[in-house]
Design an enzyme around this catalytic site. Structure first.
Site, mmCIF file in Angstrom:
data_model
loop_
_atom_site.group_PDB
_atom_site.id
_atom_site.type_symbol
_atom_site.label_atom_id
_atom_site.label_comp_id
_atom_site.label_asym_id
_atom_site.label_seq_id
_atom_site.Cartn_x
_atom_site.Cartn_y
_atom_site.Cartn_z
ATOM 1 N N LYS A 1 45.194 39.010 46.124
ATOM 2 C CA LYS A 1 43.736 39.166 46.172
ATOM 3 C C LYS A 1 43.362 40.561 46.692
ATOM 4 O O LYS A 1 42.534 41.251 46.081
ATOM 5 C CB LYS A 1 43.182 38.059 47.092
ATOM 6 C CG LYS A 1 41.702 38.091 47.344
ATOM 7 C CD LYS A 1 41.237 36.773 47.921
ATOM 8 C CE LYS A 1 41.283 36.678 49.432
ATOM 9 N NZ LYS A 1 40.306 37.499 50.137
ATOM 10 N N ASP B 1 45.699 36.218 57.829
ATOM 11 C CA ASP B 1 45.193 35.171 56.936
ATOM 12 C C ASP B 1 46.108 33.947 56.899
ATOM 13 O O ASP B 1 45.716 32.890 56.397
ATOM 14 C CB ASP B 1 45.023 35.720 55.514
ATOM 15 C CG ASP B 1 43.886 36.730 55.440
ATOM 16 O OD1 ASP B 1 43.020 36.726 56.340
ATOM 17 O OD2 ASP B 1 43.862 37.533 54.497
HETATM 18 C C1 S3P Z 1 41.594 42.037 53.798
HETATM 19 C C2 S3P Z 1 41.789 42.306 55.116
HETATM 20 C C3 S3P Z 1 41.767 41.289 56.174
HETATM 21 C C4 S3P Z 1 41.939 39.892 55.593
HETATM 22 C C5 S3P Z 1 41.094 39.669 54.380
HETATM 23 C C6 S3P Z 1 41.428 40.668 53.293
HETATM 24 C C7 S3P Z 1 41.595 43.145 52.844
HETATM 25 O O1 S3P Z 1 40.520 41.348 56.840
HETATM 26 O O2 S3P Z 1 41.633 38.931 56.572
HETATM 27 O O3 S3P Z 1 41.315 38.359 53.864
HETATM 28 O O4 S3P Z 1 41.727 42.912 51.620
HETATM 29 O O5 S3P Z 1 41.473 44.286 53.290
HETATM 30 P P1 S3P Z 1 40.286 42.369 58.055
HETATM 31 O O6 S3P Z 1 40.732 43.666 57.578
HETATM 32 O O7 S3P Z 1 38.819 42.369 58.342
HETATM 33 O O8 S3P Z 1 41.081 41.826 59.199
#
Ligand code: S3P
Length: 422
Positions: free
Chosen positions: A22, A309
């Site tokens: 993702k 996550d």
């Molecule tokens: C993500 C970073 C994470 C993660 C999110 C996706 C990303 O969040 O929890 O599901 O794609 O950069 P944070 O960077 O806010 O911790």
């Protein structure tokens, strides 16, 4: 939609190909939209979140269509959108796009669903404002009204280890005068740095600091690996359902994402990496996991961003490990699609786990038989729905998960792939 999960009659056996990452899918479509020319994205995720990024790019005038792979054709300049831009449930879409839109020659508005509208945006508004951005929010929450400005570089030291904040500032820096530098307390996922470099940006990383200069991106072919965050549900299921032995193919193994593998090893789990190779700058490989006797451990500090996550499903894993597992330094879990600390503790307690909430994590006593025989809530949170599904696989009586359709945010194939190994 309600989903009933029962203890399987047989061990989990076989192999599955893990669906597209993702985080990398978001970046692939967004960065390709900034590159003048034709880019090809192979294995783009069909989760609702990356599709929100795709739709936002289309609304900004980018031509995107399918020819087996996702093709992105861009003039290299985004167009003034005629409508507010819908980020759906996706924090990554909103935070990355805010970095890009702040430096455009036009004004724009980003909005999201109920959950996204509750998530904190001050963490990006503050550093963007220091770069000269003009963003109006509802007391630090979406919708964000962005008045396009000429941005200038900053040297920013973030209190949070957040890849979304880092990426937002790096994307603003891509279009700002001077050298923008971002330092974080622990290294968060570095897909932005890898992909921007792969596409020709002037970007360099040293320890927890990244520096970027104004750059043009080249169109390219991007191959998105499988998502280790999606593989995590299968890793945990394989470790806790007796006699299981499964292979997960084509998983992204970027070290900033593989905290779960380190934790499984620390807990004594039988996990092996097979067959590694590189794709578009990212490491990819297969994982084999077998049912194991597990022992508790402490999860804290710099490993937290490397498995942020996965913490809800790691909490399920800890219920099946001997001793007391302590998870700390994870207070930002309260700011995800739901308050994941409260939600995990409330719902796993209903199933029969011995789990306590702390300010910044959980304390879990195992190993205990989960009684199940109850209905639990997904809190409109995909990762909670999938973690609760895994807990149902080791519960004495079936578990019914309400709001199971939220898995479509990141992993629409979840049930089908589980059926393949059940
Ligand atoms: C993500 C970073 C994470 C993660 C999110 C996706 C990303 O969040 O929890 O599901 O794609 O950069 P944070 O960077 O806010 O911790």
């Amino acid at each position: 939609m309600k989903k009933k999960v029962s203890k399987p009659e047989k061990p989990l056996k076989g192999s599955i190909v893990v669906p597209s990452d993702k985080s990398i899918s978001h970046r692939a479509v967004i960065f390709a939209s900034l590159a003048k020319g034709r880019s090809i994205i192979k294995n783009f995720s069909n989760g609702k979140d990356p599709v929100s990024s795709l739709d936002v790019c289309r609304a900004l005038g980018v031509d995107a269509f399918w020819e087996n792979d996702l093709i992105i054709k861009s003039s290299g300049n985004l167009k003034n959108p005629s409508v507010p831009l819908d980020c759906g449930n996706s924090g990554t879409t909103m935070r990355l796009m805010a970095g890009i839109l702040s430096g455009q020659k036009f004004d724009s508005e980003l909005f999201g669903d109920e959950s996204l509208s509750k998530r904190p945006m001050k963490r990006i508004i503050e550093p963007l404002s220091l770069m000269g951005a003009d963003i109006l929010s509802l007391n630090g929450h979406a919708p964000l009204k962005i008045c396009g400005k000429n941005l200038h570089s900053i040297d920013y030291h973030s209190k949070l280890a957040s890849a979304q904040v880092k990426s937002c500032i790096l994307l603003a820096g891509l279009n700002a005068d001077g050298v923008t530098s971002f330092t974080e307390p622990y290294l968060s996922r570095n897909h932005t740095e890898i992909l921007l470099k792969y596409m020709g940006a002037d970007i360099q990383s040293f320890n927890n600091t990244v520096k970027i200069k104004k750059s043009e991106l080249n169109p390219c072919v991007i191959t998105v690996p499988g998502d280790i965050s999606s593989a995590a549900y299968f890793i945990v299921a394989g470790l806790i359902v007796p006699d299981s032995d499964i292979i997960l193919k084509n998983v992204g193994l970027n070290p900033t994402r593989t905290g779960i593998i380190d934790v499984v090893k620390l807990m004594g789990g039988d996990i092996q990496i097979l067959d590694c190779h590189e794709a578009s700058g990212e490491i990819v490989g297969d994982i084999r996991v077998k049912y194991s006797d597990l022992k508790a451990c402490t999860i804290e500090k710099d490993i937290i961003p490397r498995l942020i996550d996965e913490l809800p499903v790691i909490a399920v894993l800890a219920t099946q490990a001997d001793g007391q597992t302590v998870i700390k330094d994870a207070s930002d879990l309260r700011n995800k699609e739901s308050d994941r600390i409260k939600a995990v503790v409330t719902e796993l307690s209903k199933i029969g786990a011995d789990i306590k909430e702390t300010g910044d994590g959980f304390v879990i006593n195992g190993k205990n038989t989960l009684k199940g025989g109850c209905c639990v809530e997904s809190y409109h949170d995909h990762r909670l729905a999938m973690s609760l599904f895994v807990s149902g696989l080791v519960s004495s009586a079936p578990v019914v998960i309400d709001g199971f359709e939220w898995v479509n945010i990141s992993f629409p194939e979840f049930e089908k792939l589980f059926d393949d190994i059940l």
